[in-house]
Write a protein that holds these residues in place. Structure first.
Motif, PDB file in Angstrom:
ATOM      1  N   PRO A   1       0.807  -1.223   0.000  1.00 20.75           N
ATOM      2  CA  PRO A   1       0.000   0.000   0.000  1.00 20.75           C
ATOM      3  C   PRO A   1       0.841   1.274   0.000  1.00 20.75           C
ATOM      4  CG  PRO A   1      -0.632  -1.448   1.837  1.00 20.75           C
ATOM      5  CD  PRO A   1       0.512  -2.089   1.137  1.00 20.75           C
ATOM      6  N   GLU A   2       1.965   1.274   0.739  1.00 20.46           N
ATOM      7  CA  GLU A   2       2.818   2.465   0.760  1.00 20.46           C
ATOM      8  C   GLU A   2       3.442   2.705  -0.604  1.00 20.46           C
ATOM      9  OE1 GLU A   2       4.312  -0.491   2.427  1.00 20.46           O
ATOM     10  OE2 GLU A   2       2.559  -0.316   3.711  1.00 20.46           O
ATOM     11  N   GLN A   3       3.799   1.625  -1.286  1.00 21.83           N
ATOM     12  CA  GLN A   3       4.381   1.739  -2.619  1.00 21.83           C
ATOM     13  C   GLN A   3       3.363   2.279  -3.616  1.00 21.83           C
ATOM     14  OE1 GLN A   3       5.540  -2.395  -2.690  1.00 21.83           O
ATOM     15  NE2 GLN A   3       7.597  -1.774  -3.307  1.00 21.83           N
ATOM     16  N   ALA A   4       2.110   1.891  -3.456  1.00 24.95           N
ATOM     17  CA  ALA A   4       1.068   2.350  -4.384  1.00 24.95           C
ATOM     18  C   ALA A   4       0.984   3.877  -4.366  1.00 24.95           C
ATOM     19  CB  ALA A   4      -0.282   1.734  -4.024  1.00 24.95           C
ATOM     20  N   VAL A   5       1.086   4.438  -3.185  1.00 28.19           N
ATOM     21  CA  VAL A   5       1.065   5.903  -3.067  1.00 28.19           C
ATOM     22  C   VAL A   5       2.338   6.478  -3.684  1.00 28.19           C
ATOM     23  CG1 VAL A   5       1.088   7.815  -1.429  1.00 28.19           C
ATOM     24  CG2 VAL A   5      -0.436   5.875  -1.044  1.00 28.19           C
ATOM     25  N   ALA A   6       3.483   5.866  -3.375  1.00 23.96           N
ATOM     26  CA  ALA A   6       4.762   6.380  -3.855  1.00 23.96           C
ATOM     27  C   ALA A   6       4.883   6.327  -5.382  1.00 23.96           C
ATOM     28  CB  ALA A   6       5.912   5.601  -3.216  1.00 23.96           C
ATOM     29  N   VAL A   7       4.325   5.305  -6.021  1.00 30.01           N
ATOM     30  CA  VAL A   7       4.460   5.180  -7.474  1.00 30.01           C
ATOM     31  C   VAL A   7       3.311   5.822  -8.245  1.00 30.01           C
ATOM     32  CG1 VAL A   7       5.823   3.069  -7.297  1.00 30.01           C
ATOM     33  CG2 VAL A   7       3.363   2.905  -7.679  1.00 30.01           C
ATOM     34  N   SER A   8       2.326   6.339  -7.548  1.00 30.51           N
ATOM     35  CA  SER A   8       1.160   6.893  -8.244  1.00 30.51           C
ATOM     36  C   SER A   8       1.543   8.022  -9.203  1.00 30.51           C
ATOM     37  CB  SER A   8       0.098   7.366  -7.251  1.00 30.51           C
ATOM     38  OG  SER A   8       0.600   8.415  -6.447  1.00 30.51           O
ATOM     39  N   ASN A   9       2.462   8.890  -8.810  1.00 25.79           N
ATOM     40  CA  ASN A   9       2.888   9.965  -9.716  1.00 25.79           C
ATOM     41  C   ASN A   9       3.651   9.420 -10.915  1.00 25.79           C
ATOM     42  OD1 ASN A   9       1.721  12.081  -8.322  1.00 25.79           O
ATOM     43  ND2 ASN A   9       3.536  12.458  -7.071  1.00 25.79           N
ATOM     44  N   LEU A  10       4.459   8.374 -10.700  1.00 28.92           N
ATOM     45  CA  LEU A  10       5.192   7.767 -11.813  1.00 28.92           C
ATOM     46  C   LEU A  10       4.229   7.135 -12.816  1.00 28.92           C
ATOM     47  CD1 LEU A  10       8.036   5.993  -9.783  1.00 28.92           C
ATOM     48  CD2 LEU A  10       8.220   8.121 -11.076  1.00 28.92           C
ATOM     49  N   ILE A  11       3.209   6.458 -12.304  1.00 29.67           N
ATOM     50  CA  ILE A  11       2.213   5.818 -13.176  1.00 29.67           C
ATOM     51  C   ILE A  11       1.375   6.868 -13.894  1.00 29.67           C
ATOM     52  CG2 ILE A  11       0.158   4.354 -13.204  1.00 29.67           C
ATOM     53  CD1 ILE A  11       1.504   2.694 -10.957  1.00 29.67           C
ATOM     54  N   ALA A  12       1.004   7.917 -13.185  1.00 24.91           N
ATOM     55  CA  ALA A  12       0.232   8.998 -13.814  1.00 24.91           C
ATOM     56  C   ALA A  12       1.039   9.638 -14.952  1.00 24.91           C
ATOM     57  CB  ALA A  12      -0.161  10.033 -12.768  1.00 24.91           C
ATOM     58  N   ALA A  13       2.306   9.906 -14.716  1.00 23.10           N
ATOM     59  CA  ALA A  13       3.147  10.499 -15.750  1.00 23.10           C
ATOM     60  C   ALA A  13       3.291   9.567 -16.953  1.00 23.10           C
ATOM     61  CB  ALA A  13       4.527  10.838 -15.181  1.00 23.10           C
ATOM     62  N   GLU A  14       3.434   8.271 -16.673  1.00 25.99           N
ATOM     63  CA  GLU A  14       3.550   7.283 -17.736  1.00 25.99           C
ATOM     64  C   GLU A  14       2.279   7.219 -18.572  1.00 25.99           C
ATOM     65  OE1 GLU A  14       4.357   2.535 -17.818  1.00 25.99           O
ATOM     66  OE2 GLU A  14       5.469   3.726 -16.362  1.00 25.99           O
ATOM     67  N   ALA A  15       1.135   7.435 -17.916  1.00 26.25           N
ATOM     68  CA  ALA A  15      -0.150   7.412 -18.609  1.00 26.25           C
ATOM     69  C   ALA A  15      -0.447   8.743 -19.309  1.00 26.25           C
ATOM     70  CB  ALA A  15      -1.273   7.088 -17.635  1.00 26.25           C
ATOM     71  N   GLY A  16       0.455   9.713 -19.139  1.00 20.59           N
ATOM     72  CA  GLY A  16       0.273  11.004 -19.796  1.00 20.59           C
ATOM     73  C   GLY A  16      -0.571  11.984 -19.011  1.00 20.59           C
ATOM     74  N   LEU A  17      -0.811  11.694 -17.747  1.00 20.66           N
ATOM     75  CA  LEU A  17      -1.612  12.581 -16.897  1.00 20.66           C
ATOM     76  C   LEU A  17      -0.721  13.642 -16.261  1.00 20.66           C
ATOM     77  CD1 LEU A  17      -3.709   9.844 -15.071  1.00 20.66           C
ATOM     78  CD2 LEU A  17      -4.415  11.250 -17.012  1.00 20.66           C
ATOM     79  N   ILE A  18      -1.292  14.798 -16.027  1.00 26.51           N
ATOM     80  CA  ILE A  18      -0.585  15.894 -15.342  1.00 26.51           C
ATOM     81  C   ILE A  18      -1.174  15.993 -13.950  1.00 26.51           C
ATOM     82  CG2 ILE A  18      -0.108  18.369 -15.322  1.00 26.51           C
ATOM     83  CD1 ILE A  18      -0.473  18.242 -18.428  1.00 26.51           C
ATOM     84  N   VAL A  19      -0.318  15.876 -12.940  1.00 31.33           N
ATOM     85  CA  VAL A  19      -0.764  15.956 -11.563  1.00 31.33           C
ATOM     86  C   VAL A  19      -0.396  17.339 -11.028  1.00 31.33           C
ATOM     87  CG1 VAL A  19      -0.556  14.965  -9.258  1.00 31.33           C
ATOM     88  CG2 VAL A  19      -0.424  13.475 -11.258  1.00 31.33           C
ATOM     89  N   GLU A  20      -1.417  18.094 -10.652  1.00 34.41           N
ATOM     90  CA  GLU A  20      -1.187  19.440 -10.109  1.00 34.41           C
ATOM     91  C   GLU A  20      -1.880  19.553  -8.769  1.00 34.41           C
ATOM     92  OE1 GLU A  20      -2.322  22.529 -12.782  1.00 34.41           O
ATOM     93  OE2 GLU A  20      -0.875  21.930 -14.301  1.00 34.41           O
ATOM     94  N   GLY A  21      -1.264  20.305  -7.852  1.00 37.08           N
ATOM     95  CA  GLY A  21      -1.828  20.464  -6.521  1.00 37.08           C
ATOM     96  C   GLY A  21      -2.657  21.677  -6.356  1.00 37.08           C
TER      97      GLY A  21
END
Length: 173
Positions: A153-173
């Motif tokens: 579960p901790e890894q899922a949070v940590a890799v979420s930005n990497l997966i989003a970037a790979e999918a072409g998503l832009i993560v903004e706060g």
């Protein structure tokens, strides 16, 4: 150094094989301990009950045709290429570093325990029963190819930005 052949029931310790080109190569009941494998090329390798311990293997090009009960522990596999065709039983990478390495092929039944993946690229064709739960993904690519692998579960949070970037998503706060 170049060669091919079979090594059976042996302990290979503190040998410099840097830059060697070996393959096809069959290893059965072999332990490689503190072996220098940097910039070596081991191709068409069949490894049965093989252990690599505290080996330095930076830039190693390793192609495993078949791995049966393989253990790779505390090895530096940075800048290398690891390709796995098939694993019978289990292949375990424990405490290894894969900085800027490429890992490809069928990662089913492979355990990466306490490994570091910094700028690592995954090109898995399969990853069922691949266990990555205790490893660290600092900056890895190709995570979407790891379908079927297990992370915590901790890894899922940590890799979420990497997966989003790979999918072409832009993560903004």
């Amino acid at each position: 150094m170049a060669g091919e052949g079979t090594i059976s029931t042996a302990i290979v310790e503190r040998v410099d094989l840097s830059g060697a080109k070996l393959g096809p190569l069959t290893l059965t009941d072999v332990v490689l301990r503190s072996v220098e494998l940097s910039n070596a090329s081991l191709q068409q390798v069949v490894a049965r009950r093989v252990e690599l311990r505290t080996c330095r293997a930076m830039g190693l090009r390793l192609s495993l045709e078949l791995a049966t009960d393989l253990v790779v522990e505390d090895c530096r596999l940075d800048y290398g290429l690891l390709h796995i065709e098939k694993v019978k039983g289990v292949a375990v990478f424990l405490g290894c570093s894969f900085r800027e390495a490429t890992i490809s092929g069928d990662l089913s039944n492979v355990v990466f325990a306490d490994c570091d993946f910094i700028d690592t690229e995954f090109r898995a064709t399969r990853a069922s029963n691949c266990d990555l739960r205790t490893s660290r993904f600092t900056t890895a690519r190709g995570l979407l190819s790891l379908r079927g692998a297990t992370i915590g579960p901790e890894q899922a949070v940590a890799v979420s930005n990497l997966i989003a970037a790979e999918a072409g998503l832009i993560v903004e706060g």
